[in-house]
Scaffold this active site. Structure first.
Site, PDB file in Angstrom:
ATOM      1  N   ARG A 121       0.825  -1.116  -0.118  1.00 55.96           N
ATOM      2  CA  ARG A 121      -0.040   0.015  -0.051  1.00 55.96           C
ATOM      3  C   ARG A 121       0.956   1.204   0.033  1.00 55.96           C
ATOM      4  O   ARG A 121       1.012   2.020   0.879  1.00 55.96           O
ATOM      5  CB  ARG A 121      -1.047  -0.006   1.132  1.00 55.96           C
ATOM      6  N   GLN A 126       0.055   2.545  -5.700  1.00 53.33           N
ATOM      7  CA  GLN A 126      -1.539   3.033  -6.004  1.00 53.33           C
ATOM      8  C   GLN A 126      -2.023   2.655  -7.267  1.00 53.33           C
ATOM      9  O   GLN A 126      -3.295   2.348  -7.176  1.00 53.33           O
ATOM     10  CB  GLN A 126      -1.466   4.422  -5.432  1.00 53.33           C
ATOM     11  N   ASP A 129      -3.111  -0.838  -7.486  1.00 50.46           N
ATOM     12  CA  ASP A 129      -3.807  -1.397  -6.251  1.00 50.46           C
ATOM     13  C   ASP A 129      -5.371  -1.802  -6.325  1.00 50.46           C
ATOM     14  O   ASP A 129      -6.308  -1.116  -6.404  1.00 50.46           O
ATOM     15  CB  ASP A 129      -3.760  -0.322  -5.028  1.00 50.46           C
ATOM     16  N   SER A 132      -7.664  -1.567  -3.542  1.00 54.43           N
ATOM     17  CA  SER A 132      -8.345  -0.256  -3.393  1.00 54.43           C
ATOM     18  C   SER A 132      -9.421   0.162  -4.614  1.00 54.43           C
ATOM     19  O   SER A 132     -10.447   0.554  -4.392  1.00 54.43           O
ATOM     20  CB  SER A 132      -7.372   0.882  -3.565  1.00 54.43           C
ATOM     21  N   TYR A 227      -3.153  -1.060   7.815  1.00 51.80           N
ATOM     22  CA  TYR A 227      -4.383  -1.950   8.244  1.00 51.80           C
ATOM     23  C   TYR A 227      -4.667  -1.808   9.754  1.00 51.80           C
ATOM     24  O   TYR A 227      -3.495  -1.795  10.566  1.00 51.80           O
ATOM     25  CB  TYR A 227      -3.998  -3.334   7.862  1.00 51.80           C
TER      26      TYR A 227
HETATM   27  P1  NAD Z   1      -9.667  -3.280   5.125  1.00 51.24           P
HETATM   28  O1  NAD Z   1     -10.627  -3.534   3.938  1.00 51.24           O
HETATM   29  O2  NAD Z   1      -8.699  -4.126   5.579  1.00 51.24           O
HETATM   30  O3  NAD Z   1     -10.569  -2.925   6.475  1.00 51.24           O
HETATM   31  C1  NAD Z   1     -11.638  -2.007   6.182  1.00 51.24           C
HETATM   32  C2  NAD Z   1     -11.731  -1.104   7.423  1.00 51.24           C
HETATM   33  O4  NAD Z   1     -11.941  -1.952   8.733  1.00 51.24           O
HETATM   34  C3  NAD Z   1     -10.646  -0.342   8.036  1.00 51.24           C
HETATM   35  O5  NAD Z   1     -10.396   0.984   8.001  1.00 51.24           O
HETATM   36  C4  NAD Z   1     -10.046  -1.140   9.211  1.00 51.24           C
HETATM   37  O6  NAD Z   1      -9.442  -0.175  10.242  1.00 51.24           O
HETATM   38  C5  NAD Z   1     -11.445  -1.219   9.862  1.00 51.24           C
HETATM   39  N1  NAD Z   1     -11.718  -2.174  11.090  1.00 51.24           N
HETATM   40  C6  NAD Z   1     -11.057  -3.465  11.211  1.00 51.24           C
HETATM   41  N2  NAD Z   1     -11.495  -3.776  12.410  1.00 51.24           N
HETATM   42  C7  NAD Z   1     -12.608  -3.016  12.505  1.00 51.24           C
HETATM   43  C8  NAD Z   1     -13.435  -3.039  13.910  1.00 51.24           C
HETATM   44  N3  NAD Z   1     -13.252  -4.025  14.942  1.00 51.24           N
HETATM   45  N4  NAD Z   1     -14.118  -2.065  14.071  1.00 51.24           N
HETATM   46  C9  NAD Z   1     -14.294  -1.174  12.966  1.00 51.24           C
HETATM   47  N5  NAD Z   1     -13.764  -0.924  11.979  1.00 51.24           N
HETATM   48  C10 NAD Z   1     -12.703  -2.039  11.906  1.00 51.24           C
HETATM   49  O7  NAD Z   1      -8.962  -1.937   4.976  1.00 51.24           O
HETATM   50  P2  NAD Z   1      -8.573  -1.049   3.417  1.00 51.24           P
HETATM   51  O8  NAD Z   1      -9.788  -0.205   3.029  1.00 51.24           O
HETATM   52  O9  NAD Z   1      -8.105  -1.979   2.549  1.00 51.24           O
HETATM   53  O10 NAD Z   1      -7.711  -0.016   3.962  1.00 51.24           O
HETATM   54  C11 NAD Z   1      -6.580   0.037   5.139  1.00 51.24           C
HETATM   55  C12 NAD Z   1      -5.855   1.027   5.202  1.00 51.24           C
HETATM   56  O11 NAD Z   1      -4.970   1.236   4.150  1.00 51.24           O
HETATM   57  C13 NAD Z   1      -6.691   2.638   5.072  1.00 51.24           C
HETATM   58  O12 NAD Z   1      -6.199   3.413   5.916  1.00 51.24           O
HETATM   59  C14 NAD Z   1      -6.269   2.979   3.661  1.00 51.24           C
HETATM   60  O13 NAD Z   1      -6.485   4.413   3.664  1.00 51.24           O
HETATM   61  C15 NAD Z   1      -4.811   2.553   3.619  1.00 51.24           C
HETATM   62  N6  NAD Z   1      -4.689   2.310   2.030  1.00 51.24           N
HETATM   63  C16 NAD Z   1      -3.576   2.947   1.709  1.00 51.24           C
HETATM   64  C17 NAD Z   1      -3.124   2.765   0.366  1.00 51.24           C
HETATM   65  C18 NAD Z   1      -1.900   3.633  -0.298  1.00 51.24           C
HETATM   66  O14 NAD Z   1      -1.034   4.192   0.395  1.00 51.24           O
HETATM   67  N7  NAD Z   1      -1.573   3.650  -1.461  1.00 51.24           N
HETATM   68  C19 NAD Z   1      -3.908   2.294  -0.365  1.00 51.24           C
HETATM   69  C20 NAD Z   1      -5.016   1.790  -0.205  1.00 51.24           C
HETATM   70  C21 NAD Z   1      -5.144   1.851   1.235  1.00 51.24           C
END
Ligand code: NAD
Length: 371
Positions: A121, A126, A129, A132, A227
């Site tokens: 990530r 990006q 990805d 995403s 994560y």
């Molecule tokens: P994910 O699909 O793994 O999880 C979805 C969400 O569920 C996350 O926000 C997580 O914090 C939340 N979660 C987990 N347990 C929980 C609980 N008990 N109660 C409530 N919420 C809970 O996550 P994702 O959508 O793949 O993204 C994870 C992170 O990675 C985010 O911060 C996102 O912004 C970041 N991200 C960064 C990049 C990048 O830098 N290129 C790209 C994609 C995502």
């Protein structure tokens, strides 16, 4: 490497295609012979003729065994993986944490298998990805699905026939899917609240005009990759208690909470669902990895005794196949282009993206977690 093969997805539920005609044209320009299995784009609205017009060749039968590079959306079967050409490269959503047999089959066949889930990530990655790009559309589709199932309208309306209150949405888990769900529900006029265990999310929720539900769970946080860290059973219980009142007042709940490579946390209990209003809708986007909601079942709509609909759609992005394929295909193109040097796709394990995404190389499994 010269020949690239785009497969027809074998899972009947799958509507996407790994490469769309516009990107097939770009791959041809990069020097690839692009071969597309007949009918591969049909469910996403792309005909064989569209691919031919883009310079690709339409093929039928067991072509994967001849190709240097095989692209698909979903993982192949173990049997098919065993037929891939030795030294060839494969790229798809391999689900490596749950598919150890398949990963072994790739290693045994001498294939370089790359998993979209394992792309880092990072800012530079990006554009490749898939998690995403597809989660984003999943979040959008979850709201549209809820809007089409609930028996009321989302926005406030002031009419001579009376004032209609906006629906209340509660988004649990505000990663990529949750953020898009908030934005979409807001655009449709709903009142939106949201919760996530990662404190950094609060600002993002507020910037979209939604309310962040505050629950003190003590120490929570995120990994270097962004994560969520797993909660203790005590913290999960505190979360359930803190959320129960918001759930009872919500018309629609969308849960997206996942833990990378592990089972999703069970956040909404049957008791909490029992406290909700008749006619409410819950969309459990984590249903495939164990489910956030007690009673949700993959690809089923469960009606509870108190009249709440629990929707367990496993892959909401397949409801918008043309857009989802466009984004997926762009991610594929960017991956290939990133490793193309002087018109040749080059293996480069000094590159963090290849090092992390390739799970089998030279007949070995590269990551102990998949053995
Ligand atoms: P994910 O699909 O793994 O999880 C979805 C969400 O569920 C996350 O926000 C997580 O914090 C939340 N979660 C987990 N347990 C929980 C609980 N008990 N109660 C409530 N919420 C809970 O996550 P994702 O959508 O793949 O993204 C994870 C992170 O990675 C985010 O911060 C996102 O912004 C970041 N991200 C960064 C990049 C990048 O830098 N290129 C790209 C994609 C995502």
């Amino acid at each position: 490497m010269k020949t690239l093969f785009v497969t027809l997805e074998k899972d009947q539920r799958e509507t996407r295609v790994g490469v769309i005609p516009a990107d097939a044209r770009k791959l041809v320009a990069l020097g690839w012979d692009v071969n597309v299995e007949s009918g591969a784009g049909a469910k996403a609205g792309f005909s064989d003729a569209d691919y031919q017009a883009a310079g690709a060749k339409i093929v039928t039968g067991d072509f994967a065994s001849q190709a240097d590079f095989v692209v698909s959306v979903r993982k192949p079967t173990i049997e098919d993986a065993g037929k891939f050409k030795k030294g060839s490269f494969h790229l798809s959503l391999l689900d490596p944490f749950n598919e150890k047999g398949l990963i072994k089959a790739f290693a045994d066949a001498g294939v370089y298998a790359a998993s979209f889930e394992m792309i880092p990530r990072s800012t530079i990655a990006q554009k490749m990805d898939v998690l995403s790009s597809q989660s984003n559309l999943g979040g959008y589709s979850a709201v549209i699905r809820a809007a089409s199932l609930i028996n009321r309208i989302l926005p406030m309306m002031m009419t001579p026939a009376g004032t209609i209150s906006p629906l209340k949405f509660f988004i649990v888990g505000v990663g990529v899917a949750g953020l898009q769900a908030i934005a979409t529900a807001k655009r449709l006029g709903a009142r939106v609240e949201a919760f996530d265990t990662r404190p950094v999310v609060e600002e993002q929720v507020k910037s979209l005009g939604a309310k962040f539900v505050k629950i003190d769970l003590g120490q929570t946080g995120q990994t270097a990759q962004g994560y969520a860290k797993e909660l203790t059973p005590e913290q999960l219980e505190m979360q359930r208690k803190g959320m129960a009142k918001v759930c009872a007042q919500s018309d629609v709940i969308i849960t997206t909470a996942k833990l990378f490579g592990r089972k999703a946390p069970r956040i909404i209990s049957a008791e909490m669902v029992g406290g909700m209003k008749r006619g409410s809708v819950i969309i459990d986007m984590a249903v495939e990895s164990g489910g956030n909601v007690e009673g949700s079942r993959p690809d089923e709509i469960v009606m509870t005794p108190n009249g709440v609909m629990i929707v367990g759609d496993t892959c909401l992005e397949t409801r918008v196949p043309a857009t989802a394929s466009q984004m997926f295909s762009s991610n594929v193109y960017n991956y290939i282009n990133h490793f193309t040097v002087d018109g040749q796709f080059k293996l480069n394990f000094d590159d963090a993206i290849m090092k992390s995404s390739v799970v089998t190389a030279d007949g070995q499994i590269t990551d102990k977690r998949f053995m």
